[in-house]
Design a protein around this motif. Structure first.
Motif, short mmCIF file in Angstrom:
data_model
loop_
_atom_site.label_atom_id
_atom_site.label_comp_id
_atom_site.label_asym_id
_atom_site.label_seq_id
_atom_site.Cartn_x
_atom_site.Cartn_y
_atom_site.Cartn_z
N HIS A 50 2.41 4.14 0.18
CA HIS A 50 2.72 4.59 -1.17
C HIS A 50 2.25 3.63 -2.26
O HIS A 50 1.96 4.06 -3.37
CB HIS A 50 4.23 4.81 -1.31
CG HIS A 50 4.75 5.84 -0.35
ND1 HIS A 50 4.57 7.19 -0.52
CD2 HIS A 50 5.41 5.71 0.83
CE1 HIS A 50 5.10 7.85 0.48
NE2 HIS A 50 5.63 6.98 1.32
N PRO A 72 -0.03 9.41 1.64
CA PRO A 72 1.41 9.14 1.63
C PRO A 72 2.25 10.32 2.10
O PRO A 72 3.19 10.16 2.86
CB PRO A 72 1.72 8.80 0.17
CG PRO A 72 0.42 8.39 -0.42
CD PRO A 72 -0.65 9.14 0.34
N PRO A 131 -1.97 4.75 -2.91
CA PRO A 131 -2.20 6.03 -2.23
C PRO A 131 -3.63 6.14 -1.69
O PRO A 131 -4.60 5.77 -2.33
CB PRO A 131 -1.94 7.07 -3.32
CG PRO A 131 -0.94 6.39 -4.22
CD PRO A 131 -1.38 4.95 -4.24
N SER A 154 2.71 -0.08 3.90
CA SER A 154 3.06 0.95 2.92
C SER A 154 1.89 1.91 2.77
O SER A 154 0.73 1.50 2.75
CB SER A 154 3.35 0.32 1.56
OG SER A 154 3.47 1.33 0.57
#
Length: 118
Positions: free
Chosen positions: A59, A36, A62, A57
């Protein structure tokens, strides 16, 4: 064999290009990780949206790239695709996929895609 010299006649022996050592291995190994803090690796791109957070994503999980399902790969609108240009003629690629499709219409994985306009 490849064609060189006399037109349309395969040659049995072709000299190595200058500067190439036949003993050197050509293969190289690359591994992409999805940290991330580092962001999406620079070699990767996505299509048709200035809002990448709608598609993926780094995030939510992770160390993993999480894609959010969108339209099919052939769609001209919003695909959930993160791509890397392949520049070698011969290559091996692999990935791990963690998915829970609700129907046979939902797909996930690794794809080699050339062009829809060829």
């Amino acid at each position: 064999m490849r064609l060189e010299g006399e037109p349309f006649v395969p040659q049995q022996r072709i000299p190595m290009p200058k500067g190439v050592d036949a003993a050197d291995p050509i293969a190289r190994t690359e591994r992409s990780t999805f940290a991330p803090a580092a962001g999406l690796p620079v070699d990767f791109q996505w299509l048709r949206t200035p809002c990448p957070e709608r598609l993926f994503s780094l995030h939510e999980r992770p160390g993993h790239l999480r894609l959010t399902g969108r339209e099919a790969i052939g769609s001209l609108f919003e695909q959930s695709l993160v791509a890397r240009r392949q520049t070698d003629f011969d290559f091996d690629a692999e990935t791990e996929v963690d998915t829970e499709p609700a129907s046979y219409h939902q797909k996930a994985g690794l794809v080699a895609y050339y062009s829809s306009f060829a």
